[in-house]
Write an enzyme that holds these catalytic residues in place. Structure first.
Site, short mmCIF file in Angstrom:
data_model
loop_
_atom_site.label_atom_id
_atom_site.label_comp_id
_atom_site.label_asym_id
_atom_site.label_seq_id
_atom_site.Cartn_x
_atom_site.Cartn_y
_atom_site.Cartn_z
N CYS B 48 0.83 -1.21 0.00
CA CYS B 48 0.00 0.00 0.00
C CYS B 48 0.86 1.26 0.00
CB CYS B 48 -0.92 0.00 1.22
SG CYS B 48 -0.05 0.26 2.78
N CYS B 51 4.86 1.45 3.89
CA CYS B 51 6.23 1.30 4.41
C CYS B 51 7.09 2.45 3.90
CB CYS B 51 6.82 -0.04 4.00
SG CYS B 51 5.80 -1.46 4.48
N CYS B 151 3.90 -7.54 4.62
CA CYS B 151 3.54 -8.16 3.33
C CYS B 151 4.73 -8.87 2.70
CB CYS B 151 2.99 -7.13 2.36
SG CYS B 151 1.47 -6.34 2.90
N CYS B 189 3.12 -3.20 10.18
CA CYS B 189 2.18 -2.69 9.18
C CYS B 189 1.81 -1.26 9.52
CB CYS B 189 0.94 -3.58 9.10
SG CYS B 189 -0.07 -3.23 7.65
N HIS B 238 3.36 -7.41 25.54
CA HIS B 238 2.56 -7.59 26.75
C HIS B 238 3.45 -7.63 28.01
CE1 HIS B 238 -0.64 -9.13 29.33
NE2 HIS B 238 0.17 -10.10 29.70
N CYS B 241 4.37 -4.14 28.89
CA CYS B 241 3.31 -3.15 28.73
C CYS B 241 3.10 -2.34 30.02
CB CYS B 241 2.02 -3.86 28.35
SG CYS B 241 0.66 -2.72 28.04
N CYS B 262 -6.19 -2.48 31.63
CA CYS B 262 -5.58 -3.31 30.57
C CYS B 262 -6.52 -3.47 29.39
CB CYS B 262 -5.23 -4.68 31.17
SG CYS B 262 -4.77 -5.90 29.93
N CYS B 268 -6.61 -6.68 22.55
CA CYS B 268 -5.18 -6.37 22.41
C CYS B 268 -4.36 -7.64 22.15
CB CYS B 268 -4.66 -5.68 23.67
SG CYS B 268 -2.96 -5.12 23.48
N CYS B 277 7.63 -1.37 20.39
CA CYS B 277 6.68 -0.24 20.34
C CYS B 277 6.43 0.35 21.73
CB CYS B 277 5.33 -0.66 19.76
SG CYS B 277 5.39 -1.30 18.10
N CYS B 289 -0.09 2.19 19.59
CA CYS B 289 -1.39 1.55 19.42
C CYS B 289 -2.03 1.14 20.75
CB CYS B 289 -1.27 0.33 18.51
SG CYS B 289 -0.67 0.75 16.87
N CYS B 295 -3.23 -3.37 20.38
CA CYS B 295 -2.22 -3.88 19.46
C CYS B 295 -2.89 -4.89 18.55
CB CYS B 295 -1.10 -4.55 20.26
SG CYS B 295 0.08 -5.48 19.24
N CYS B 298 0.67 -6.64 14.31
CA CYS B 298 1.03 -6.49 12.89
C CYS B 298 2.47 -6.86 12.57
CB CYS B 298 0.72 -5.07 12.41
SG CYS B 298 1.86 -3.81 13.03
#
Lengths: 483, 314
Positions: B48, B51, B151, B189, B238, B241, B262, B268, B277, B289, B295, B298
């Site tokens: 798409c 990236c 992808c 993604c 996780h 987190c 949570c 999630c 992340c 996210c 989450c 991805c």
């Protein structure tokens, strides 16, 4: 670019594949006679099949999966999909949810328009650094800016990279991340704006707004004044369509950029029942033709005789229509920005106050770039003057939703590049049919069953190609649509 | 490349140091960047462009620094000045000249049904080049194949259930066609710009320091079983987190806008996902996210099918 002599003497067929600096895979073929394009074919070279992948899934997943259709305008797909889901789930978004959605989407509008002009289109007019990926170019790319202006434009290219990145930070503030936001779902948005985050959004916004009004808008007019002949190139059908975007009231009946249709010189009210897709010249099974999206089918057929594109031909009341900033500005006919009015007078000798005062000049390569810049100015003003004042820190942005056993929903919005439709049909609480009609497909489609060219194909007719080894105007026209 | 040591440490802070491979980033190696500028070619298959858009968001170093100083990006459909056959032949000509030394960056999956005709990239002398054919041709002579995004790394959405195009990951296509060039996966993604730029810089450093073959071997050593660089993908979301204590106390949010609990019950996929992340965050560190919503997992090979439904607990 490949060339081949046509059987008819004096005609030359030129292919540009890939058309670069666009999102996606596109090939253009044009037939040139006497230094002008006399026929054109656009071929979309990729099929992914999102419609088929969505079948059988949880309907809510659609808003996440369909964003991945386009990394430049994921928020548009998220918006269209969430509107379709809101419709199917029968939820009404809260005022703060609506406004936060506008803050998310508005920031992405600015990102997309800036990215398009500076990083996709500007190299059509500006000589970049003499290093890959800016070279090689066609031997005579018709670049006319004087050295000083060109150097300033290259500086702006680099500055605009930073500005569009800041726009993404604004989107991510309430959208989670960009590209592909997590923050918009059926029922609203997932994060209630806090005072602190709104301050961070607003401080970034000021930088972006300043760039839009003081750099982007004047630069487009300035470059246009050096390429005045390009206001006569790329007319097309002069048919425009817009669904409306950025709801201003909770009933979502008024939009910042309104819906409407302009066909054969007449303004009409938009009616979604009049939309159809045709596939005679597309690599899809014949049973997919002449269908409203609610009856839509997506069955690819790669080796179909006579077909030349993976794009279906979208039509409104059987007419090809242009979508995107030019179409929206024409339908809306807003006041031009003060800078726009000033420069039209000083650089072009034109007294204009409203967009339609541009007349036929608007339907051109440069007209489309001006429409995009003027629209960025309007959206930036709305962020500052309307939504940042309307948003309420701490107030709910989300309404809980339930997935119905069976329902259908239509989601209409305007992606930065044009009209976007999502349609969902839910059966047994899962997606039974999902149809997508992105803006790219409205503009870059092939001929329809009636033999009419797509809007960009038509805009290419008459395109000057004085030197066949430098068909710069062909891709300038295509890119002006942000295909 | 005008990447200062401080910039570079910023890029890698919190990931590399924590994983005990900080020696990879000592100042001498960073200094070496000034000498080695690899030729890079960026192909887009079934994707798409997300990236590409994500790498534009690179902060330290800025994308302008990357393009103008760190690499020679000889082909990139979205930003290159060139077009048509000229662009496509230039790619093949440059690749021939740089055989064995260039980096091939791939965004998007490779459809193999119908002989690859679901994705055509360009033409030369009236011959269409599909993503399938071009990927194999370009990967054969590359020093390294870098898959950016889920992808190209694992198939992603184009390869999800229901697809008719028989889309595959680049790694799978190369293996099936006997191409043995080393492959690095940078899933997501999209992937975070730091993951893409950081991995490229690590590879450039390693090659500069140890020569091509040994340098690449050093890069490959950094990869986990899914071909991802451990510095960026070595920790579970996780387990790290900020909502973990809420999870431990069974305090689950019931609506997205409840930020005190949570996000597990909202769907999630943090427990299934491995990336940094939680620490790095996104878009200049303004959000991520899980803080915002949930989450989706991805970065994992199972995205999207194994993560779907996205809004039901895993």
């Amino acid at each position: 670019m490949s060339q081949a002599s046509d059987a008819t003497k004096g005609k030359l067929k030129i292919a540009i594949d890939p058309v670069t600096r666009i999102e996606g895979h596109l090939k253009a073929e044009v037939l040139v006679e006497g230094g002008k394009v006399v026929d054109a074919w656009l071929s979309g070279g990729m099929y992914r099949g999102f419609e088929n992948i969505l079948v059988g899934r949880d309907p809510r997943d659609a808003a996440q999966l369909t964003q991945r259709l386009c990394g430049v305008c994921p928020t548009a797909h998220s918006t269209a999909s969430c509107r379709a889901l809101d419709d199917a789930f029968e939820v009404k978004v809260t005022t703060n949810g609506r406004v936060t959605r506008n803050l998310i989407f508005g920031a992405n509008y600015l990102q997309s328009h800036i990215l398009h002009f500076y990083h996709l289109a500007a190299l059509d007019f500006v000589r970049g650094p003499s290093k890959a990926p800016f070279v090689p170019r066609f031997p005579h790319p018709d670049l006319r800016l004087d050295e000083k202006t060109n150097a300033a434009a290259v500086d702006q290219y680099v500055k605009a990279l930073e500005i569009r990145r800041i726009c993404h930070e604004m989107v991510a503030m309430f959208g989670g991340k960009m590209p592909h936001i997590s923050g918009q779902v059926a029922g609203g948005t997932t994060e209630i704006p806090t005072e602190e985050k709104l301050k961070e959004y607003a401080s970034r916004f000021k930088v972006v707004q300043k760039f839009v009004s003081e750099v982007y808008v004047p630069t487009v007019y300035l470059i246009g004044s050096v390429y005045k002949d390009l206001f006569d190139v790329g007319r097309g059908y002069k048919n425009c369509m817009a669904y409306g975007v950025f709801p201003l009231d909770d009933e979502e009946s008024e939009f910042l950029l309104k819906s409407g249709v302009y066909i054969d010189g007449k303004d009409e009210k938009f009616d979604s029942d009049l939309i159809r897709e045709y596939v005679k010249y597309s690599w899809f099974d014949e049973s997919c033709t002449d269908l409203h999206p609610s009856k839509g089918k997506t069955i690819p057929q790669v080796h179909k005789d006579g077909a030349y594109s993976f794009v279906k031909s979208s039509r409104y009341n059987k007419k090809p229509v242009e979508v995107g900033p030019l179409a929206r500005m024409w339908v809306q006919n807003p006041d031009l920005s003060p800078m726009g009015r000033k420069q039209l007078k000083e650089l072009f000798g034109i007294e204009a106050t409203k967009f339609r005062d541009l007349g036929d000049m608007a339907f051109s390569i440069m007209g489309r770039h001006i429409a995009r810049a003027e629209e960025a100015y309007i959206v930036a003003n709305a962020i500052g003057d309307i939504w940042l004042k309307e948003v309420k820190p701490g107030e709910e942005t989300y309404v809980k939703t339930n997935i119905p056993v069976s329902a259908e929903g239509l989601g209409l919005t305007e992606a930065p590049r044009g009209s976007l439709l999502h349609y969902i049909n839910i059966k047994n609480s899962v997606t039974a049919n999902y149809q997508l009609m992105p803006a790219t497909l409205w503009n870059t489609n092939p001929r329809d069953d009636m033999g009419q060219r797509g809007p960009v194909e038509q805009a290419l007719i008459g395109c000057p190609v004085p030197d066949e080894s430098n068909p710069v105007n062909v891709s300038r026209i295509i890119r002006s649509f942000d295909p | 490349m005008s990447l200062t040591r401080r910039d570079f440490v910023k890029l890698c802070t919190g990931t590399v140091a924590g994983f005990g491979i900080s020696q990879m980033f000592n100042p001498e190696i960073v200094h070496a960047l000034k000498k080695f500028v690899p030729n890079c070619f960026w192909l887009q298959g079934q994707g798409c462009t997300g990236c590409s858009v994500s790498i534009l968001n690179s902060v330290h170093p800025s994308i302008a620094e990357v393009l103008l100083e760190a690499i020679n990006l000889d082909f990139h459909p979205t930003i290159m000045g060139c077009e048509g056959e000229q662009a496509f032949s230039y790619m093949f000509d440059q690749a021939k000249e740089q055989a064995g030394k260039y980096v091939l960056i791939i965004e998007g999956a490779v459809p193999v049904a119908e002989d690859g005709h679901f994705c055509v990239l360009g033409e030369i002398e009236h011959k269409d080049y599909t993503m399938l054919e071009t990927t194999i041709k370009m990967a054969k002579d590359a020093a390294l194949v870098v898959n950016v995004g889920t992808c190209s790394a694992y198939g992603g959405i184009p390869a999800a259930k229901g697809n008719l195009t028989e889309s595959k990951s680049v790694g799978q296509v190369l293996a099936e066609n006997g191409v043995k060039t080393p492959v690095v996966n940078i899933p997501g993604c999209p992937p975070h710009p730091d993951w893409m730029v950081g991995t490229l810089v690590v590879a450039i450093n390693a090659i500069e320091q140890h020569g091509l073959e040994k340098g690449l071997a050093e890069v490959v050593k950094l990869l986990d079983d899914e071909g991802r660089p451990v510095p960026f993908y070595g920790k579970n979301i996780h387990d790290n987190c900020p909502y973990l204590d809420q999870f431990d106390q069974d305090n689950y949010a019931d609506v997205f806008t409840d930020k005190s609990k949570c996000r597990y019950e909202l769907g999630c996929k943090g427990p299934l996902s491995n990336s940094d992340c939680f620490k790095r965050k996104w878009n200049g560190g303004v959000n991520w996210c899980v803080e915002n919503s949930v989450c989706l997992g991805c970065v994992e090979p199972g995205f999207p099918d194994e993560m779907s439904p996205f809004y039901e607990p895993c």
